[in-house]
Write an enzyme that holds these catalytic residues in place. Structure first.
Site, PDB file in Angstrom:
ATOM      1  N   ASP A 114     -22.689 -64.953 -78.169  1.00  0.00           N
ATOM      2  CA  ASP A 114     -22.459 -64.070 -79.315  1.00  0.00           C
ATOM      3  C   ASP A 114     -21.604 -62.851 -78.958  1.00  0.00           C
ATOM      4  O   ASP A 114     -21.271 -62.066 -79.846  1.00  0.00           O
ATOM      5  CB  ASP A 114     -23.794 -63.577 -79.891  1.00  0.00           C
ATOM      6  CG  ASP A 114     -24.473 -64.630 -80.753  1.00  0.00           C
ATOM      7  OD1 ASP A 114     -23.773 -65.487 -81.313  1.00  0.00           O
ATOM      8  OD2 ASP A 114     -25.714 -64.579 -80.864  1.00  0.00           O
ATOM      9  N   GLU A 127     -35.551 -64.416 -76.145  1.00  0.00           N
ATOM     10  CA  GLU A 127     -34.355 -63.641 -76.530  1.00  0.00           C
ATOM     11  C   GLU A 127     -34.868 -62.354 -77.151  1.00  0.00           C
ATOM     12  O   GLU A 127     -35.276 -62.326 -78.313  1.00  0.00           O
ATOM     13  CB  GLU A 127     -33.500 -64.446 -77.503  1.00  0.00           C
ATOM     14  CG  GLU A 127     -32.156 -63.797 -77.846  1.00  0.00           C
ATOM     15  CD  GLU A 127     -32.270 -62.747 -78.943  1.00  0.00           C
ATOM     16  OE1 GLU A 127     -32.188 -61.534 -78.639  1.00  0.00           O
ATOM     17  OE2 GLU A 127     -32.455 -63.151 -80.094  1.00  0.00           O
ATOM     18  N   ASP A 156     -34.690 -67.936 -79.922  1.00  0.00           N
ATOM     19  CA  ASP A 156     -33.830 -66.907 -80.507  1.00  0.00           C
ATOM     20  C   ASP A 156     -34.650 -66.017 -81.442  1.00  0.00           C
ATOM     21  O   ASP A 156     -35.498 -66.501 -82.193  1.00  0.00           O
ATOM     22  CB  ASP A 156     -32.692 -67.593 -81.277  1.00  0.00           C
ATOM     23  CG  ASP A 156     -31.553 -66.646 -81.583  1.00  0.00           C
ATOM     24  OD1 ASP A 156     -31.232 -65.805 -80.738  1.00  0.00           O
ATOM     25  OD2 ASP A 156     -30.972 -66.766 -82.678  1.00  0.00           O
TER      26      ASP A 156
END
Length: 560
Positions: free
Chosen positions: A449, A396, A348
């Protein structure tokens, strides 16, 4: 020929040169006999998968568990011809306590390597002989679509500790296996500080305090103070370690079963760790901290088109020079643990490894800060060398991405991410539109998300809706989830991953996380009968997999 990029799946492509070395033949010369026999097209390596955090599985005791329902879900993935199960971080989630409300986020964990013991299956503990069937509580299905964290902790934790005590008894058949696991040097490297830290955080005089607010001897891990704390908390530390063993044993069984079915587990690694964690407390020299333990600089992102104020995350930043000086040993331990839990790992905020935003530790706004150079390719070269092979990661790379981030991702051969919900504004050159996709990528209709596709469409402006309808040919808005999934499946992206809520065509009430919103996240669950009532959805998914060449190898001749 075979094209292998570092840390990515092999992509096999057929060309005439695979059969005849034409480039070295004389012009107008005769071609060999059999020239017109075209070989069978090799496998493409295209695949599809599902995002579903284990807490969202059905279950009788307030949240999903890594027991029978996890195995049923893997069976469903196989039936739907999926090859990936993506989960969020499996770490102990941040718990709400006075002065630090964390709201059970798996991205605010108290340790980057430990497991969330609330996921341990009570039914499996009965099978393991650590609980009696009579110990199990009455099923709690008053609201089966939502995780009830308060119920889970109140009902499950006493039973988990009872199982841990049984494991630690001299006559328990599992004790030798437990002792071997905790003695493993790679396990002990993270487990010992994690257990001590968790025990200290629960101590009455320290509960609710950050570790840098502890008495100086414990704050600074002075050997005498640490030794005394271990002595005083020996029982609690052993119970913590026993529960981590049980989590690891159950999750390892889940992973093995998935792998037997040809399904890969894709995990999630937040680039930063929480300041209130064993990771920072036990490794202070690897973070930008003051002598009292408070942060000199913290993580965030500057203002951009999505946020006028930027985002102030508050995680302490790494001292990358210190990490390089120890040959990235801390990151090696972290990645080794990730490889134990998953087959592939999504990092991430990957962009922070190329260049990161540093905010002064005393600042209350991410507007104040500066860009700093990250470790770049040095980190990944060290990981490969230290771990003895390829490190399969996903980058990501969403948001505002500068050329150095793309260059790093391409240099290490890591797939990037594309999100179809981001595609419908900005014109035909929007990188998230399918005609602009690239092979070495993962495409999502939406991530955990994002809103669900139905929720996104309901909230989208008229121009975005019009663009979507024109692009897809959709006339029935009730089918928006399936039109979006079809776009992902037909993309050239090698991998397409879909949130389970979209398979079920759920609206925004099933959204799993709303970034920047503290309340109401991490709660959605599948209903108790969902997996048994999905014949239509399963068939439609299987059809998309077949049509768009994402069929698992073992089913490549499947016509259903």
């Amino acid at each position: 020929h075979v094209m292998r990029t570092k840390r990515s799946q092999t992509i096999v492509m057929a060309t005439p040169a695979d059969v005849w070395d034409i480039k070295n033949m004389e012009i107008d010369g005769d071609l060999p006999a059999g020239y017109e026999d075209i070989p069978n097209r090799p496998l493409s390596g295209r695949r599809a998968g599902i995002v579903l955090h284990p807490t969202s599985l059905p279950g009788n005791y307030g949240c999903g568990e890594i027991g029978p329902e996890a195995f049923k879900f893997i069976d469903w993935l196989d039936e739907a011809r999926m090859q990936i199960w993506q989960v969020l971080p499996l770490v102990p989630p941040g718990r709400p306590i006075p002065g630090r409300e964390a709201y059970w986020s798996p991205y605010s964990g108290e340790d980057a390597n430990a497991g969330n013991t609330l996921l341990i299956s009570l039914e499996s503990l009965v099978e393991m002989g650590l609980l009696e069937a009579s110990d199990l509580p009455e099923p709690c299905n008053t609201n089966p679509d939502t995780t009830d964290w308060q119920y889970v902790t109140a009902v499950k934790e006493p039973l988990l500790y009872k199982a841990a005590e049984k494991l630690l008894e001299g006559g328990c058949p599992l004790k030798a296996e437990y002792q071997a696991w905790v003695a493993d040097e790679h396990v002990a490297a993270w487990l010992e500080p994690a257990a001590l830290f968790a025990t200290l955080c629960a101590r009455a005089d320290l509960h609710g305090k950050n570790w840098w607010e502890w008495p100086a001897d414990l704050r600074d891990m002075e050997p005498a103070a640490v030794a005394e704390a271990r002595k005083q908390s020996k029982v609690e530390i052993e119970k913590y370690e026993a529960l981590q063993f049980l989590f690891n044993k159950q999750w390892s069984a889940v992973k093995a079963y998935a792998n037997e079915k040809g399904i890969q587990l894709l995990g999630d690694m937040p680039i930063y760790v929480g300041g209130q964690s064993a990771d920072v407390w036990a490794n202070r020299d690897l973070f930008t901290l003051k002598s009292d333990g408070s942060a000199t600089a913290v993580a965030g992102v500057p203002p951009d088109a999505f946020s006028d104020d930027g985002q102030l995350w508050g995680n302490p930043l790494y001292d990358w020079q210190a990490h390089e000086a120890e040959n990235f040993a801390w990151w090696t331990r972290r990645m080794r643990r990730s490889l134990d839990l998953y087959d592939e790992t999504r990092i991430d905020h990957f962009r922070g490894l190329a260049g990161y935003w540093a905010v002064p530790g005393t600042s209350t706004s991410a507007k104040v800060g500066s860009w700093k150079v990250g470790p770049g390719v040095k980190l990944f070269e060290a990981l490969e060398k230290n771990l003895g092979g390829e490190v399969p990661i996903i980058a990501e790379d969403l948001g505002v991405i500068t050329p150095d981030v793309n260059a790093l991702r391409e240099e290490i051969g890591a797939p990037g991410m594309l999100v179809l919900q981001f595609a419908w504004e900005g014109g035909a050159t929007n990188v998230h539109l399918p005609h602009n996709h690239y092979v070495q990528s993962i495409v999502y209709p939406g991530t955990h998300d994002n809103d669900t596709t139905v929720g996104w469409y309901e909230a989208a402006n008229n121009d975005a809706k019009k663009h979507f309808r024109q692009y897809t040919g959709m006339t029935d808005e009730s089918e928006v989830s399936w039109f979006m999934m079809r776009l992902g499946m037909q993309s050239v992206s090698q991998t397409c991953i879909i949130c389970m809520q979209d398979v079920l065509s759920l609206d925004g009430s099933a959204r799993f996380n709303s970034p920047g919103v503290a309340d109401g996240n991490w709660k959605w669950r599948m209903g108790p009968k969902t997996l048994g009532e999905m014949d239509e959805e399963t068939g439609k998914l299987r059809g998309l997999v077949r049509i768009f060449d994402r069929m698992p190898v073992k089913y490549r001749d499947d016509v259903n």
